[in-house]
Design an enzyme around this catalytic site. Structure first.
Site, mmCIF file in Angstrom:
data_model
loop_
_atom_site.group_PDB
_atom_site.id
_atom_site.type_symbol
_atom_site.label_atom_id
_atom_site.label_comp_id
_atom_site.label_asym_id
_atom_site.label_seq_id
_atom_site.Cartn_x
_atom_site.Cartn_y
_atom_site.Cartn_z
ATOM 1 N N GLU A 29 39.203 44.605 48.442
ATOM 2 C CA GLU A 29 40.576 44.536 47.917
ATOM 3 C C GLU A 29 41.177 45.933 47.984
ATOM 4 O O GLU A 29 40.531 46.868 48.462
ATOM 5 C CB GLU A 29 40.583 43.975 46.483
ATOM 6 N N TYR B 205 40.917 45.273 30.008
ATOM 7 C CA TYR B 205 42.363 45.405 29.892
ATOM 8 C C TYR B 205 43.072 44.322 30.679
ATOM 9 O O TYR B 205 42.466 43.622 31.484
ATOM 10 C CB TYR B 205 42.816 46.802 30.342
ATOM 11 N N LYS C 244 37.624 42.734 34.250
ATOM 12 C CA LYS C 244 38.691 43.746 34.333
ATOM 13 C C LYS C 244 38.415 44.884 33.340
ATOM 14 O O LYS C 244 39.041 44.961 32.283
ATOM 15 C CB LYS C 244 40.059 43.088 34.099
HETATM 16 N N1 PDD Z 1 45.607 45.853 38.681
HETATM 17 N N2 PDD Z 1 42.368 43.937 42.099
HETATM 18 C C1 PDD Z 1 42.265 45.013 41.305
HETATM 19 C C2 PDD Z 1 41.111 45.928 41.512
HETATM 20 C C3 PDD Z 1 43.234 45.268 40.318
HETATM 21 O O1 PDD Z 1 43.125 46.343 39.518
HETATM 22 C C4 PDD Z 1 44.329 44.379 40.185
HETATM 23 C C5 PDD Z 1 45.399 44.561 39.136
HETATM 24 C C6 PDD Z 1 44.393 43.257 41.036
HETATM 25 C C7 PDD Z 1 45.507 42.242 40.955
HETATM 26 O O2 PDD Z 1 45.375 41.438 39.794
HETATM 27 P P1 PDD Z 1 46.653 40.793 39.102
HETATM 28 O O3 PDD Z 1 47.345 40.006 40.145
HETATM 29 O O4 PDD Z 1 46.082 39.948 38.051
HETATM 30 O O5 PDD Z 1 47.501 41.934 38.593
HETATM 31 C C8 PDD Z 1 43.395 43.068 41.975
HETATM 32 C C9 PDD Z 1 46.555 46.090 37.627
HETATM 33 C C10 PDD Z 1 47.946 45.714 37.985
HETATM 34 C C11 PDD Z 1 46.407 47.509 37.132
HETATM 35 O O6 PDD Z 1 45.269 47.915 37.004
HETATM 36 O O7 PDD Z 1 47.400 48.174 36.834
#
Ligand code: PDD
Length: 290
Positions: free
Chosen positions: A185, A38, A153
């Protein structure tokens, strides 16, 4: 289900339909095996923030899982734009999921010509003036027991969801995950500290963390603005000694972390570095939205 009316228009496997009529198969591999990836793209003023970055990561996730590319970036962009327009989304996000498609339950992947299932929907919500960003976050630390390919992801989000709930149960907003003594993270965002000697520190890219699109942009902007950066692992103990801590993600931009496990970080207020990085991100990345 969206409790506000009217119903959203969503996109499911080639069709636009009201959310109550949207259907995916019980044989969807996303549903049975979490065999789906996703992206979440932020919408501000009806436009998409860092869409190209999200498309680049999508391509990487598909490649890593040997999943076919369902359509071109231009076609995906057109669907994003239509959903934003049809649902009158001013601020919020678009969720896009691509599964390996429908096939009878089998641990082996289905044949390569199984069509992927693309699903997209919007979520309207304030992101610029989010209450949590204004207040700053309380986080707790938890062991990182996710699988070893967090750089992909996938929709395999049960543990991040459990971690968020555990944080909420403990009176906090989020969890920072720790592996072998080092922060990986946050449950759904990248994690940073600002050290006593004013360095911005965040874990380096590997399969231990998601390669955040916001992370890439913020590090680029921070470097341009003259901040010292260090991509390396750090501990919770170092976080407690830090001047500031913050997270980044597509929907939180740069959001301060004020305490961890009940211990205040720095002076317990939103610090100047995270405040400035949020401003720069809003100006540059949000300013360049399409
Ligand atoms: N999540 N780390 C994890 C585990 C994440 O799920 C996300 C983003 C990020 C940050 O990635 P980005 O800057 O590309 O959004 C880091 C999204 C926002 C979500 O699952 O809703």
């Amino acid at each position: 289900m969206n409790m506000s009316s009217p119903e959203r228009i969503v996109y499911v496997a080639g069709q636009y339909c009201p959310e109550s009529e949207a259907k995916v198969s019980v044989f969807d591999r996303g549903y049975l095996f979490a065999d789906a990836i996703y992206e979440v793209t932020c919408v501000i003023g009806g436009k998409l923030v860092d869409f190209d970055g999200h498309m680049a990561r999508l391509a990487r996730s598909l490649k890593e899982l040997d999943m076919p590319v369902p359509m071109s970036d231009a076609e995906l962009l057109a669907i994003h734009r239509k959903l934003v327009a049809d649902n009158n989304v001013d601020e919020g996000l678009i969720y896009m999921q691509i599964s390996r498609g429908n096939a009878d339950r089998d641990f082996n992947f289905p044949s390569k010509d199984t069509p992927p299932v693309v699903v997209m929907f919007t979520q309207a919500r304030p992101v610029l003036e989010s209450p949590l960003a204004k207040r700053g976050l309380k986080v707790i630390s938890l062991p990182d027991i996710r699988w070893g390919r967090r750089d992909i992801k996938t929709v395999q989000l049960l543990y991040p969801s459990m971690a968020k709930n555990a944080a909420n149960d403990a009176g906090a907003d989020d969890a920072w995950l720790v592996q072998d003594g080092f922060v990986t993270e946050a449950s759904s965002a990248n994690a940073y500290i600002v050290t006593a000697d004013d360095k911005i520190v965040t874990r380096s890219l590997s399969s231990d963390i998601l390669h955040g699109i916001t992370r890439a942009a913020v590090l680029r902007f921070a470097e341009d603005a003259g901040y010292a950066l260090e991509e390396r692992s750090f501990t919770i103990a170092e976080t407690l000694e830090a001047k500031e801590a913050f997270i980044t993600s597509a929907t939180s931009f740069v959001t301060s972390v004020l305490s961890i496990d009940g211990h205040v970080i720095g002076d317990g207020a939103i610090g100047p570095v995270s405040r400035r990085l949020r401003e720069i991100y809003l100006e540059k990345a949000v300013g360049a939205r399409i």
